[in-house]
Structure formats: structure tokens, C-alpha cells
Design an enzyme around this catalytic site. Sequence first.
Site, PDB file in Angstrom:
ATOM      1  N   GLU A 151       0.868  -1.184   0.000  1.00  0.00           N
ATOM      2  CA  GLU A 151       0.000   0.000   0.000  1.00  0.00           C
ATOM      3  C   GLU A 151       0.900   1.229   0.000  1.00  0.00           C
ATOM      4  O   GLU A 151       1.012   1.936   0.995  1.00  0.00           O
ATOM      5  CB  GLU A 151      -0.939   0.015   1.219  1.00  0.00           C
ATOM      6  CG  GLU A 151      -2.031   1.078   1.091  1.00  0.00           C
ATOM      7  CD  GLU A 151      -2.733   1.384   2.400  1.00  0.00           C
ATOM      8  OE1 GLU A 151      -3.269   0.457   3.022  1.00  0.00           O
ATOM      9  OE2 GLU A 151      -2.744   2.579   2.780  1.00  0.00           O
ATOM     10  N   HIS A 195       2.135   4.743  -1.909  1.00  0.00           N
ATOM     11  CA  HIS A 195       1.422   5.700  -2.759  1.00  0.00           C
ATOM     12  C   HIS A 195       2.328   6.663  -3.510  1.00  0.00           C
ATOM     13  O   HIS A 195       3.436   6.973  -3.087  1.00  0.00           O
ATOM     14  CB  HIS A 195       0.459   6.512  -1.902  1.00  0.00           C
ATOM     15  CG  HIS A 195      -0.507   5.667  -1.130  1.00  0.00           C
ATOM     16  ND1 HIS A 195      -1.423   4.843  -1.741  1.00  0.00           N
ATOM     17  CD2 HIS A 195      -0.686   5.498   0.204  1.00  0.00           C
ATOM     18  CE1 HIS A 195      -2.138   4.216  -0.809  1.00  0.00           C
ATOM     19  NE2 HIS A 195      -1.696   4.598   0.374  1.00  0.00           N
ATOM     20  N   HIS A 207      -9.264   1.316  -0.148  1.00  0.00           N
ATOM     21  CA  HIS A 207      -8.442   2.252   0.629  1.00  0.00           C
ATOM     22  C   HIS A 207      -9.313   3.370   1.171  1.00  0.00           C
ATOM     23  O   HIS A 207     -10.270   3.783   0.512  1.00  0.00           O
ATOM     24  CB  HIS A 207      -7.335   2.817  -0.279  1.00  0.00           C
ATOM     25  CG  HIS A 207      -6.348   3.660   0.439  1.00  0.00           C
ATOM     26  ND1 HIS A 207      -6.575   4.998   0.713  1.00  0.00           N
ATOM     27  CD2 HIS A 207      -5.134   3.356   0.949  1.00  0.00           C
ATOM     28  CE1 HIS A 207      -5.518   5.473   1.369  1.00  0.00           C
ATOM     29  NE2 HIS A 207      -4.645   4.503   1.529  1.00  0.00           N
ATOM     30  N   ASP A 214       2.480   2.080   3.864  1.00  0.00           N
ATOM     31  CA  ASP A 214       1.654   3.272   3.632  1.00  0.00           C
ATOM     32  C   ASP A 214       2.539   4.487   3.377  1.00  0.00           C
ATOM     33  O   ASP A 214       2.220   5.601   3.775  1.00  0.00           O
ATOM     34  CB  ASP A 214       0.694   3.541   4.797  1.00  0.00           C
ATOM     35  CG  ASP A 214      -0.544   4.342   4.366  1.00  0.00           C
ATOM     36  OD1 ASP A 214      -0.633   4.698   3.176  1.00  0.00           O
ATOM     37  OD2 ASP A 214      -1.391   4.607   5.225  1.00  0.00           O
TER      38      ASP A 214
END
Length: 319
Positions: free
Chosen positions: A11, A13, A159, A282
Site C-alpha cells: 500500500e 502511494h 483504501h 503506507d
Amino acid sequence: MAAKPYVIALEEHYVDPEVKRHYTGMDARQAPGIAERLEDVGQGRIAGMDAAGIDLQVLSHANPGLQKMDAETAARLARGANDRLHETVRAHPDRFAAFAAIPTPDPKAAADELERAVTRLGFKGALVNGLTNGAFLDERRFWPIFERAAALDVPLYMHPSTPHPAVVEAYYKDYVEKYPSLLRAAWGFTVETATQGVRLVLSGVFDAYPNLKIIIGHLGEGLPFYLWRITMGFERDGRGGKSFRDVFCEHFYVTTSGFFSDPALLCCMMELGIDRIMFSVDYPFVDNPPGAKWTETLPICSEDKEKLLNGNARRLLKI
Ligand code: MN
């Protein structure tokens, strides 16, 4: 000493410059330092991965992605954004993989773009950021997306994004100015995404598409902790069929994104089993080193650690 395990984080980004140009209001503002790191899909990002021992990032567009745009704009931007992400992966194929950004405001276009991203660009699935213009994704009009994901045998990552404005008004507004994270990582994200998870189970979408696989981050957004009580609660309604627990444990996977807690991990392991839990950081909303360091001290055997750090992701994403 055993060799360092191969580490996949899923995850993680970035932002696409063209998508970002269409952001408005709060979405257009980013905390200092975060914006630069979101835009860097090259050497700076890779150096940070190296320093923390992260071998592969599965990249996805940061919240809110394409989910708050009108249907035409979202569909138009998706193709370019995914093509540019494909170029990023092609530049470092041993360091990056990708989840597609899909234009959920136009469900048919989203299903088609998912298929294009998977079959033509080699993407591993798609990540959807929160509500689509205020709507949960379990509404029937979005089911073509689930149908296509199941047919392609790729997961959809649910998400968080900021909660529905009516929820902010009713539940959160008194504390938002002093504690803006109330809407996000501290609480709002969790409630919104857990609600999406519950609604997906109630919708019957998993009966319609038995091969559908859903990933949720943040160690399951609280759902593993509540699994017993949710299941018991719905049994009271006497609707029959599979239990909430059975559907959840058959179709959902969770990641450790931004949640490096031994007790929370152990709860997930006891409820779901290690085979459904995957490492994530994250990045860049959370730094790489604390996540990587946490995995070094986990109270689990090396076989389970391998599953968490790479084995489960390899199997689910076909890496
Ligand atoms: Mn995230």
C-alpha cells in the site's frame, strides 16, 4: 544469521501530476514534505526503500485518486495516469509493481480500464480510494467492476478517504479544527472503510462473484477485532446463508499499512490466519524504517514471517 527476507510492500502511494491538477479544496493541499515524496517515483524513493530493506513497492495513486471526479473526467484521466504508472514500473521492474487507478464514477469504464491495466500493462489489481462521489461501492451499479476483477482473478484494494460530508457534520466537526486527523488515520478513515467492508459482505456480491478478492489495509480497519461480535450480531437477524465470518475469511486480505502493533497483528493472525496478512508501510504518509524495524522483532516464526513479507503477496498478486 538467516538471509534478509525479500520484502514486498503493497500500500505504497504516489501522485500523478495530471490527476493532481484536478484536485480541489482540502484534497489539493498536502502536508509539507509529503507532496515531494508522493511525486518522486525514482531515485529518492528507491534510496529510501534500500535503506529500510524494502525490495518491491506495489504503487497506487494516493487518496482521493479518481473517485471524486465526474464520470467523463475520471474516465479520461485514468488511461493516461495508468500509462504513466506503467512507465514508472518499466523503468524499475525489479523495484515497482502497480495497482491501477480506475474511474469508478463510470463503472463500465472502470471495469474496462481494470482489464486493460491488468492484461496490457501487467498491473496487479486496482486500488479504490473511499466513496465514489459519496456512494459506497457495493451499490449495484458498481458491480461490473467486481465482476471484471473476479474474472481477471485480481484483487481490489479498498483504501480509505475522508468520510462523507454528512458524517463529518454529524460525528466529527467539533474536533476537526484542532485534530484534523480525526477524519483520517486517527479514526474517520477506519470507520468509513470498515463500513465499506461490512456493506460488501451484506450486498451479496461475493455470492455473485465467488472468486472476488478484497484487500483492506491498516490490519483490516478494525474488522478482525470485531469479527466475533459482527458475526453474532448478524446471526440475530436470522437471514441464514453463510456467516459474516465465513465470507470475510474467504474473500478478504489485510495489510499492515501504517499499523505496526504486535497485539493487533496477533489478533489478525488468530482470526484470519497468517496466509491473509501482507506487509505494507503506507509510504510516504508513514515512513519506511519504523515498518521495516517492526518486522525484525515480530513474535512469529520465520516461516510465517516469510508469508507476511512476501509469500502471501506473491501468491495473491502473482509476483
Ligand atoms: Mn494508504
